[in-house]
Design an enzyme around this catalytic site. Structure first.
Site, PDB file in Angstrom:
ATOM      1  N   GLU A 279       0.924  -0.973  -0.060  1.00 42.98           N
ATOM      2  CA  GLU A 279       0.000   0.142   0.044  1.00 42.98           C
ATOM      3  C   GLU A 279       0.816   1.307  -0.027  1.00 42.98           C
ATOM      4  O   GLU A 279       0.782   1.940   0.952  1.00 42.98           O
ATOM      5  CB  GLU A 279      -0.847   0.064   1.412  1.00 42.98           C
TER       6      GLU A 279
ATOM      7  N   GLY B 278       2.152   5.132  -0.798  1.00 41.91           N
ATOM      8  CA  GLY B 278       1.418   6.260  -1.137  1.00 41.91           C
ATOM      9  C   GLY B 278       2.332   7.276  -1.272  1.00 41.91           C
ATOM     10  O   GLY B 278       2.539   7.458  -2.466  1.00 41.91           O
TER      11      GLY B 278
ATOM     12  N   CYS C  95      -1.789  34.000  10.394  1.00 41.11           N
ATOM     13  CA  CYS C  95      -1.296  34.537  11.758  1.00 41.11           C
ATOM     14  C   CYS C  95      -1.122  33.472  12.774  1.00 41.11           C
ATOM     15  O   CYS C  95      -1.859  33.076  13.644  1.00 41.11           O
ATOM     16  CB  CYS C  95      -2.708  35.359  12.279  1.00 41.11           C
TER      17      CYS C  95
ATOM     18  N   TYR D 180       0.756  14.179   0.773  1.00 45.18           N
ATOM     19  CA  TYR D 180       0.374  14.622   1.924  1.00 45.18           C
ATOM     20  C   TYR D 180       0.400  16.156   1.800  1.00 45.18           C
ATOM     21  O   TYR D 180       0.666  16.942   2.865  1.00 45.18           O
ATOM     22  CB  TYR D 180       1.003  14.053   3.137  1.00 45.18           C
TER      23      TYR D 180
HETATM   24  N1  LLP Z   1      -1.568   1.831   4.551  1.00 44.25           N
HETATM   25  C1  LLP Z   1      -1.930   2.364   5.773  1.00 44.25           C
HETATM   26  C2  LLP Z   1      -2.874   1.546   6.761  1.00 44.25           C
HETATM   27  C3  LLP Z   1      -1.592   3.734   6.219  1.00 44.25           C
HETATM   28  O1  LLP Z   1      -2.151   3.938   7.189  1.00 44.25           O
HETATM   29  C4  LLP Z   1      -0.689   4.543   5.462  1.00 44.25           C
HETATM   30  C5  LLP Z   1      -0.331   6.064   5.957  1.00 44.25           C
HETATM   31  C6  LLP Z   1      -0.416   3.988   4.050  1.00 44.25           C
HETATM   32  C7  LLP Z   1      -0.820   2.680   3.803  1.00 44.25           C
HETATM   33  C8  LLP Z   1       0.719   4.781   3.259  1.00 44.25           C
HETATM   34  O2  LLP Z   1       2.137   5.027   4.013  1.00 44.25           O
HETATM   35  P1  LLP Z   1       2.831   5.815   2.783  1.00 44.25           P
HETATM   36  O3  LLP Z   1       3.322   4.709   1.773  1.00 44.25           O
HETATM   37  O4  LLP Z   1       2.414   7.052   2.174  1.00 44.25           O
HETATM   38  O5  LLP Z   1       3.969   5.914   3.882  1.00 44.25           O
HETATM   39  N2  LLP Z   1       0.645  12.715   6.737  1.00 44.25           N
HETATM   40  C9  LLP Z   1       1.875  12.004   7.036  1.00 44.25           C
HETATM   41  C10 LLP Z   1       1.804  10.641   6.623  1.00 44.25           C
HETATM   42  C11 LLP Z   1       0.721   9.776   7.182  1.00 44.25           C
HETATM   43  C12 LLP Z   1       0.714   8.506   6.939  1.00 44.25           C
HETATM   44  C13 LLP Z   1      -0.605   7.540   7.317  1.00 44.25           C
HETATM   45  N3  LLP Z   1      -0.819   6.334   6.842  1.00 44.25           N
HETATM   46  C14 LLP Z   1       2.947  12.919   6.442  1.00 44.25           C
HETATM   47  O6  LLP Z   1       2.803  13.903   5.747  1.00 44.25           O
HETATM   48  O7  LLP Z   1       4.140  12.608   6.679  1.00 44.25           O
END
Ligand code: LLP
Length: 414
Positions: A270, A272, A340, A368
């Site tokens: 998964e 992202g 602000c 993000y």
């Molecule tokens: N699968 C699940 C169950 C997740 O909770 C997440 C991310 C992903 C996959 C994808 O993870 P990635 O491959 O993108 O690391 N807003 C934060 C990141 C929050 C990630 C939340 N879950 C940031 O800007 O660093």
């Protein structure tokens, strides 16, 4: 990487960012279609002939143009809400390639998933399993599930995005998982498909992934001994990207380590951030330069509401001038927005040569970035553009001032 200087001007693929700013205005998110496709393919191809599905985590960037590009090359999707699910379907994604994560799926979300034939629900608790069973019983269908196991592994990342420790709210304790699997296995309306695990985000070291993998493989073999067959293993997302000078995980080496251990078990991932993070930038204009005896501030038109990561996590994003040859005031600048709040900055202590009116690219903003943006301080959310070769397409129009309050009502009586 498709962001590079050509004739001293930063380009996305073959398109000059300066031209995009003239056409679409500032601030602006810009994505490279080629990078998005290549990043997904890197995961997909690492598996070769081994059964697998690379489900892009929609939360990283959910624009329907991004989802459509990925659907067209065969991606699956990891979703966490009905909103994300409907986006995927609207973008041409297939329900049979979607896994549904998230700690509190509603009845409506479960119903919709079952109705259109979702690939799998990643169950996060016994209460959630009960709810899925109730909905499936009512609809007289078998709900496909995995249980998200919390392997109690330290992902060694920022505490806000670390999810695989006992102290985190996610998943089912690995020691309680067998009992829950037995319950699911014995239910007439539950179809046990897989096992799921996601330990955190922005991991730069492969070892925590391998630790988690070894733990869940042990669990899978215990489940097999009890006659509970696990058809797929979902190892979640979390592969980090280079924002600064981080060491990053070699995807083919990571997948290689995985395949050495998993026999012929189908693997779901998964990712992202690794798909879209470095495939997007946020471009902002310098409004004013403000220097005092201690500090040099470049006040920009982008802010924490547009790109929250620096304010929220103290995240580092590299900053590049659009015009590499620009000569302005040389100093060590903080890039601050018009909001602000003292926390409203996109970068600190950057050596740049700046003038008012310059455009700056905040790099690695494809993941993000827009998805965490808001209307704080009543700022309209910005436009998004996708570049492909020498063409560019508006994929979200800039919000108008009217958009800010056209779903609000004044109380009419008195
Ligand atoms: N699968 C699940 C169950 C997740 O909770 C997440 C991310 C992903 C996959 C994808 O993870 P990635 O491959 O993108 O690391 N807003 C934060 C990141 C929050 C990630 C939340 N879950 C940031 O800007 O660093």
């Amino acid at each position: 990487m498709s962001f590079s200087y050509q004739n001293h001007s930063l380009h996305a693929e073959s398109v000059d960012i300066a031209d995009l700013m003239a056409s679409y205005g500032s601030p602006l998110y810009v994505y490279s279609r080629t990078d998005i496709e290549n990043n997904w393919r890197e995961f997909d191809e690492a598996f070769g002939q081994h059964p697998h599905l690379v489900c892009y985590a929609v939360k990283a960037n959910s624009n329907i143009a991004v989802l459509n590009v990925l659907a067209k090359i065969g991606a699956g999707f990891d979703i966490v809400s009905i909103g994300e699910f409907e986006r995927v379907l609207a973008a041409g994604g297939q329900a049979s390639k979607c896994v549904f994560s998230g700690v509190a799926k509603t009845q409506l979300e479960i119903e919709r998933g079952l109705e259109v034939g979702i690939r799998c629900f990643n169950v996060e608790s016994e209460a959630e399993l009960n709810r899925i069973e109730q909905v499936a019983t009512r609809l007289k269908v078998k709900a496909p599930i995995s249980i998200r196991v919390n392997p109690n592994v330290d992902a060694k990342t920022h505490p806000y995005i670390s999810t695989g420790l006992k102290e985190n709210k996610f998943g089912v304790d690995i020691d309680d998982a067998i009992a829950l699997y037995e319950k699911a296995h014995n239910s007439e309306y539950i179809n046990v498909q897989g096992l799921d695990c996601h330990i955190g985000s922005q991991l730069t070291d492969v070892l925590p992934f391998i630790d988690a993998l070894d733990k869940v493989l042990e669990l899978i073999s215990k489940l097999n001994d009890r006659g509970i067959e696990i058809a797929h293993l979902d190892l979640g997302g979390g592969v980090g990207i280079r924002y600064d000078d981080e060491r990053v995980i070699d995807i083919s080496a990571y997948v290689g380590e995985m395949l050495r251990r998993v026999g012929d078990l189908e693997i779901i991932l998964e990712p992202g951030r690794a798909i879209v993070g470095n495939a997007g930038i946020f471009v902002t204009k310098v409004e004013f330069l403000k220097q005092n005896s201690d500090k040099s501030f470049a006040i920009i038109d982008g802010a924490m509401n547009d790109l929250l990561r620096p304010a929220f996590y103290g995240a580092y994003h590299n900053v590049l001038p659009i015009n590499e040859a620009a000569k302005g005031v040389d100093a060590i600048w903080d890039l601050v927005g018009p909001i602000c709040e003292t926390g409203d900055f996109l970068a600190k202590d950057r050596q740049l040569s700046l003038s008012e009116g310059d455009y700056l690219a905040v790099m690695s903003a494809g993941a993000y970035g827009f998805t965490m943006s808001s209307n704080y301080n009543s700022r309209p959310r910005v436009a998004e553009v996708m570049v492909s070769g020498d063409t560019h397409h508006l994929i979200r129009k800039r919000e108008t001032i009217q958009d800010l309050f056209n779903t609000e009502y004044i109380v009419q009586s008195g």
